[in-house]
Design an enzyme around this catalytic site. Structure first.
Site, PDB file in Angstrom:
ATOM      1  N   LYS A 177      -4.654   4.461  -8.513  1.00  0.00           N
ATOM      2  CA  LYS A 177      -4.102   2.930  -8.334  1.00  0.00           C
ATOM      3  C   LYS A 177      -5.386   2.016  -8.704  1.00  0.00           C
ATOM      4  O   LYS A 177      -5.155   0.819  -8.978  1.00  0.00           O
ATOM      5  CB  LYS A 177      -3.560   2.824  -6.932  1.00  0.00           C
ATOM      6  CG  LYS A 177      -3.498   1.250  -6.554  1.00  0.00           C
ATOM      7  CD  LYS A 177      -2.386   0.661  -7.403  1.00  0.00           C
ATOM      8  CE  LYS A 177      -2.156  -0.869  -7.196  1.00  0.00           C
ATOM      9  NZ  LYS A 177      -2.535  -1.620  -5.950  1.00  0.00           N
ATOM     10  N   SER A 224       1.901  -0.077  -6.535  1.00  0.00           N
ATOM     11  CA  SER A 224       1.600  -1.371  -7.465  1.00  0.00           C
ATOM     12  C   SER A 224       2.826  -2.162  -7.685  1.00  0.00           C
ATOM     13  O   SER A 224       4.087  -1.353  -7.992  1.00  0.00           O
ATOM     14  CB  SER A 224       1.308  -1.201  -8.693  1.00  0.00           C
ATOM     15  OG  SER A 224       0.965  -2.058  -9.631  1.00  0.00           O
ATOM     16  N   GLU A 254      -5.600  -3.790 -15.327  1.00  0.00           N
ATOM     17  CA  GLU A 254      -5.005  -4.796 -15.428  1.00  0.00           C
ATOM     18  C   GLU A 254      -5.947  -6.092 -15.405  1.00  0.00           C
ATOM     19  O   GLU A 254      -5.440  -7.069 -16.012  1.00  0.00           O
ATOM     20  CB  GLU A 254      -4.224  -4.934 -13.834  1.00  0.00           C
ATOM     21  CG  GLU A 254      -3.591  -6.123 -13.427  1.00  0.00           C
ATOM     22  CD  GLU A 254      -3.140  -5.948 -11.774  1.00  0.00           C
ATOM     23  OE1 GLU A 254      -2.776  -4.926 -11.459  1.00  0.00           O
ATOM     24  OE2 GLU A 254      -3.339  -6.983 -11.247  1.00  0.00           O
ATOM     25  N   HIS A 276      -5.867   1.589 -12.477  1.00  0.00           N
ATOM     26  CA  HIS A 276      -4.643   0.720 -12.775  1.00  0.00           C
ATOM     27  C   HIS A 276      -5.032  -0.493 -12.722  1.00  0.00           C
ATOM     28  O   HIS A 276      -4.987  -1.545 -13.670  1.00  0.00           O
ATOM     29  CB  HIS A 276      -3.111   0.958 -11.998  1.00  0.00           C
ATOM     30  CG  HIS A 276      -2.360  -0.057 -11.937  1.00  0.00           C
ATOM     31  ND1 HIS A 276      -2.445  -1.207 -11.189  1.00  0.00           N
ATOM     32  CD2 HIS A 276      -1.334  -0.096 -12.792  1.00  0.00           C
ATOM     33  CE1 HIS A 276      -1.404  -1.995 -11.492  1.00  0.00           C
ATOM     34  NE2 HIS A 276      -0.491  -1.219 -12.393  1.00  0.00           N
ATOM     35  N   ASN A 277      -5.544  -0.889 -11.534  1.00  0.00           N
ATOM     36  CA  ASN A 277      -5.848  -2.398 -11.155  1.00  0.00           C
ATOM     37  C   ASN A 277      -7.083  -2.836 -12.129  1.00  0.00           C
ATOM     38  O   ASN A 277      -6.918  -3.931 -12.641  1.00  0.00           O
ATOM     39  CB  ASN A 277      -6.312  -2.509  -9.746  1.00  0.00           C
ATOM     40  CG  ASN A 277      -5.077  -2.656  -8.842  1.00  0.00           C
ATOM     41  OD1 ASN A 277      -4.083  -2.175  -9.290  1.00  0.00           O
ATOM     42  ND2 ASN A 277      -5.306  -3.371  -7.811  1.00  0.00           N
TER      43      ASN A 277
HETATM   44  P1  NDP Z   1      -2.187  -8.043   4.359  1.00  0.00           P
HETATM   45  O1  NDP Z   1      -3.136  -7.263   3.828  1.00  0.00           O
HETATM   46  O2  NDP Z   1      -2.307  -9.508   4.362  1.00  0.00           O
HETATM   47  O3  NDP Z   1      -2.155  -7.335   5.959  1.00  0.00           O
HETATM   48  C1  NDP Z   1      -1.410  -7.962   7.012  1.00  0.00           C
HETATM   49  C2  NDP Z   1      -0.826  -6.870   7.910  1.00  0.00           C
HETATM   50  O4  NDP Z   1      -2.028  -6.076   8.324  1.00  0.00           O
HETATM   51  C3  NDP Z   1      -0.219  -7.483   8.995  1.00  0.00           C
HETATM   52  O5  NDP Z   1       0.900  -6.740   9.406  1.00  0.00           O
HETATM   53  C4  NDP Z   1      -1.145  -7.568  10.287  1.00  0.00           C
HETATM   54  O6  NDP Z   1      -0.708  -7.323  11.416  1.00  0.00           O
HETATM   55  C5  NDP Z   1      -1.754  -6.001   9.872  1.00  0.00           C
HETATM   56  N1  NDP Z   1      -3.143  -5.914  10.460  1.00  0.00           N
HETATM   57  C6  NDP Z   1      -4.152  -6.444  10.204  1.00  0.00           C
HETATM   58  N2  NDP Z   1      -5.276  -5.896  11.056  1.00  0.00           N
HETATM   59  C7  NDP Z   1      -4.600  -5.150  11.917  1.00  0.00           C
HETATM   60  C8  NDP Z   1      -5.187  -4.315  12.712  1.00  0.00           C
HETATM   61  N3  NDP Z   1      -6.341  -4.279  13.284  1.00  0.00           N
HETATM   62  N4  NDP Z   1      -4.325  -3.348  13.393  1.00  0.00           N
HETATM   63  C9  NDP Z   1      -3.094  -3.326  12.992  1.00  0.00           C
HETATM   64  N5  NDP Z   1      -2.654  -4.191  12.094  1.00  0.00           N
HETATM   65  C10 NDP Z   1      -3.355  -5.031  11.474  1.00  0.00           C
HETATM   66  O7  NDP Z   1      -0.687  -7.524   3.894  1.00  0.00           O
HETATM   67  P2  NDP Z   1      -0.163  -7.416   2.686  1.00  0.00           P
HETATM   68  O8  NDP Z   1       1.470  -7.123   2.979  1.00  0.00           O
HETATM   69  O9  NDP Z   1      -0.439  -8.471   1.776  1.00  0.00           O
HETATM   70  O10 NDP Z   1      -0.632  -5.798   2.121  1.00  0.00           O
HETATM   71  C11 NDP Z   1      -0.621  -4.814   2.892  1.00  0.00           C
HETATM   72  C12 NDP Z   1      -1.473  -3.583   2.104  1.00  0.00           C
HETATM   73  O11 NDP Z   1      -0.792  -3.559   0.884  1.00  0.00           O
HETATM   74  C13 NDP Z   1      -3.070  -4.214   1.811  1.00  0.00           C
HETATM   75  O12 NDP Z   1      -3.744  -2.979   1.926  1.00  0.00           O
HETATM   76  C14 NDP Z   1      -2.882  -4.576   0.462  1.00  0.00           C
HETATM   77  O13 NDP Z   1      -4.163  -4.357  -0.086  1.00  0.00           O
HETATM   78  C15 NDP Z   1      -1.690  -3.648  -0.101  1.00  0.00           C
HETATM   79  N6  NDP Z   1      -1.363  -4.244  -1.249  1.00  0.00           N
HETATM   80  C16 NDP Z   1      -0.747  -5.342  -1.432  1.00  0.00           C
HETATM   81  C17 NDP Z   1      -0.215  -5.956  -2.581  1.00  0.00           C
HETATM   82  C18 NDP Z   1       0.099  -7.376  -2.668  1.00  0.00           C
HETATM   83  O14 NDP Z   1       0.728  -7.700  -3.757  1.00  0.00           O
HETATM   84  N7  NDP Z   1      -0.071  -8.286  -1.461  1.00  0.00           N
HETATM   85  C19 NDP Z   1       0.190  -4.886  -3.777  1.00  0.00           C
HETATM   86  C20 NDP Z   1      -0.340  -3.463  -3.358  1.00  0.00           C
HETATM   87  C21 NDP Z   1      -1.014  -3.092  -2.326  1.00  0.00           C
HETATM   88  P3  NDP Z   1      -0.410  -8.700  12.251  1.00  0.00           P
HETATM   89  O15 NDP Z   1       0.936  -9.217  11.851  1.00  0.00           O
HETATM   90  O16 NDP Z   1      -0.195  -8.311  13.722  1.00  0.00           O
HETATM   91  O17 NDP Z   1      -1.456  -9.656  12.033  1.00  0.00           O
END
Ligand code: NDP
Length: 476
Positions: free
Chosen positions: A182, A128, A189, A185-186
């Site tokens: 987690k 988080s 939130e 936590h959300n």
């Molecule tokens: P996203 O959830 O937007 O995911 C994008 C990433 O996933 C890219 O690297 C993409 O690769 C990859 N991806 C998607 N589909 C596939 C696939 N089939 N095979 C391989 N790679 C794939 O990214 P975030 O950085 O926002 O979040 C990452 C994780 O962290 C998520 O699970 C999210 O819920 C969690 N999270 C996010 C927070 C936030 O504030 N954003 C906070 C805490 C947790 P490509 O570039 O090739 O498309």
């Protein structure tokens, strides 16, 4: 030289986490499905530490020290499974797969069991703090085997937020425990934000304060019991003026709150576990209601509010009442969230240290707050505390707040301003402390129409009244 740890999935969270690792001196392997992101990361931030860029997953795995430690930071759900499926073919027994995405804990349990069969450790880890936390120190909630934590703990603790020198990271418990915590936590939130929003609404509509004035009120609140990240940024958002119109920003934003699902999950799981998380549920439903624009438009045309709204005689006193109502309602929301964690721990045999959860939420995460120290103290004093509300510190706090809390709920109802968070929290408080609840009548009704039986206050056993045949009571 091989990398200490690797990150695959380099969108905003993954790349920031990789940079955080590199900045802490860990040689970090980085990989993304589309190689462009990997390249950009190393081009822009390569100077921050020791990165090993890999184009293929096989090269990525090859570049890691054994036992390998891989953090997956991709979209939760199907994409996570896709990456795991590809990874397991490349890993060896003893390797560790950390899922840092927002996975549902049931998925984490399933994945953990599947990988365990192959001799791999699967470490479902709640992270988080958003992108800023990922870079500068998030709150980290790893689940999985104790053995995996021996390897991962030092790395995760190093990159986590620190409060009073203590890392905001601890081993939560086996399999899905980290993602469950987690999730809650959300959920908390959501409740926290709903209560803050209600406080704003009441100060605006009942006390007539403008957004700028309310920003100042929140700034003041941030130096007391309510001191927290969310209260701090509320002052920032409320104080922000829209450049295009010159109006307070909050007045030009569409009033339909969106959600990604972790709040809903928290409520769904609470329903399954039988834990009344009314504050979180109200928060999820309030967001949902805000999005029903057609119903709202239709209702606005036909449903009036009260014919006269009582004036607030003493604004300062009202502001103080709202502060106390906010604090008391927030304590209720946390009490409910901790109840849910405890219930899940009992169900899944997780042995979660509730006080430690409060400790790792003190920094890095979105609900970081001063009063979490008190939650830790409460569980340190009594780890079997039946409810946070009966801990002496919190009991004292809500008792002191209760008159103000009641005045605020009355004022909201009288003014026709919705305050589902404040009022349901107060109802929860009143329900818990009631010697008798009308649940007795519900039992009577259930027995009347469905012969569902009831227990009595004066003797053991299960009973049924023959409602249609002379109303004699029989043992059931
Ligand atoms: P996203 O959830 O937007 O995911 C994008 C990433 O996933 C890219 O690297 C993409 O690769 C990859 N991806 C998607 N589909 C596939 C696939 N089939 N095979 C391989 N790679 C794939 O990214 P975030 O950085 O926002 O979040 C990452 C994780 O962290 C998520 O699970 C999210 O819920 C969690 N999270 C996010 C927070 C936030 O504030 N954003 C906070 C805490 C947790 P490509 O570039 O090739 O498309």
């Amino acid at each position: 030289q091989k990398a200490r740890i690797g990150v695959t999935g380099l969108a905003v969270m993954g790349s920031n986490l990789a940079r955080n690792l590199a900045r802490h001196g860990f040689r970090v392997a980085v990989h993304n499905r589309s190689a462009a992101k990997t390249k950009t990361l190393v081009e822009q931030h390569g100077h921050e530490g020791d990165f090993v860029a890999a184009e293929s997953l096989a090269d990525f795995v090859d570049s890691l020290q054994t036992p390998r430690q891989v953090i997956i930071m991709v979209k939760a759900g199907g994409p996570t499974d896709a990456v795991i499926d590809e990874l397991v073919e490349l890993l060896e027994p003893g390797d560790m797969v950390v899922d840092g995405g927002n996975a549902h804990y049931a998925d984490t349990r399933r994945r953990e069991a599947a990988l365990r069969e192959r001799g791999l450790h699967f470490v479902g880890t709640g992270i988080s703090g958003g992108e800023e936390g990922a870079l500068n120190g998030p709150s980290i909630m790893p689940g999985g085997s104790p053995e995996s934590y021996q390897h991962l703990g030092p790395v995760l603790e190093a990159i986590s937020a620190k409060v009073d020198g203590q890392p905001c990271c601890t081993h939560v418990g086996p399999d899905g425990a980290g993602h469950f915590v987690k999730m809650v936590h959300n959920g908390i939130e959501y409740a926290d934000m709903q209560l803050i929003a209600e406080a704003f609404d009441l100060l605006h509509k009942v006390a007539g304060l403008g957004a700028g004035e309310i920003a100042e009120v929140f700034r003041g609140w941030n130096s007391g019991d309510l001191e927290s990240y969310l209260v701090e940024i509320t002052a920032e958002v409320l104080g922000h003026v829209d450049e295009a119109t010159g109006k307070p920003f909050v007045e030009v934003v569409a009033d339909q709150a969106e959600q990604k699902g972790t709040g809903r999950w928290t409520v769904q799981e609470a329903l399954e576990l039988g834990v009344p998380v009314t504050g979180i549920a109200e928060a999820v439903f309030a967001r949902s209601l805000s999005g029903h624009t057609e119903q709202r438009a239709a209702a606005q045309k036909v449903l009036p509010g009260p014919s006269s709204v009582p004036q607030v005689a003493d604004r300062d006193a009202f502001v103080e009442d709202v502060r106390q109502a906010l604090y008391a309602s927030k304590v209720v929301a946390y009490a409910q969230g901790f109840d849910e964690i405890r219930a899940a721990a009992d169900t899944y045999d997780w042995d979660i240290d509730l006080g430690a959860m409060a400790t790792i939420w003190r920094g890095g995460c979105i609900i970081r707050a001063r009063f979490l120290e008190r939650i830790k103290d409460a569980y340190d004093t009594n780890k079997d505390l039946p409810s946070l509300l009966v801990d002496s510190y919190f009991a004292d706090a809500v008792i002191k707040a209760q008159e103000a809390w009641r005045r605020v709920v009355v004022a909201a109802a009288a003014a026709g301003v919705p305050a589902p968070g404040f009022s349901s929290a107060l109802s929860y408080y009143d329900a818990l402390r009631s010697e008798r609840l009308p649940a007795a009548l519900i039992q009577g009704l259930r027995d009347f129409f469905g012969a569902h039986t009831y227990r009595r206050v004066d003797r053991e056993g299960s009973f049924h009244t023959l409602w249609g045949e002379g109303r004699n009571e029989i043992d059931a």
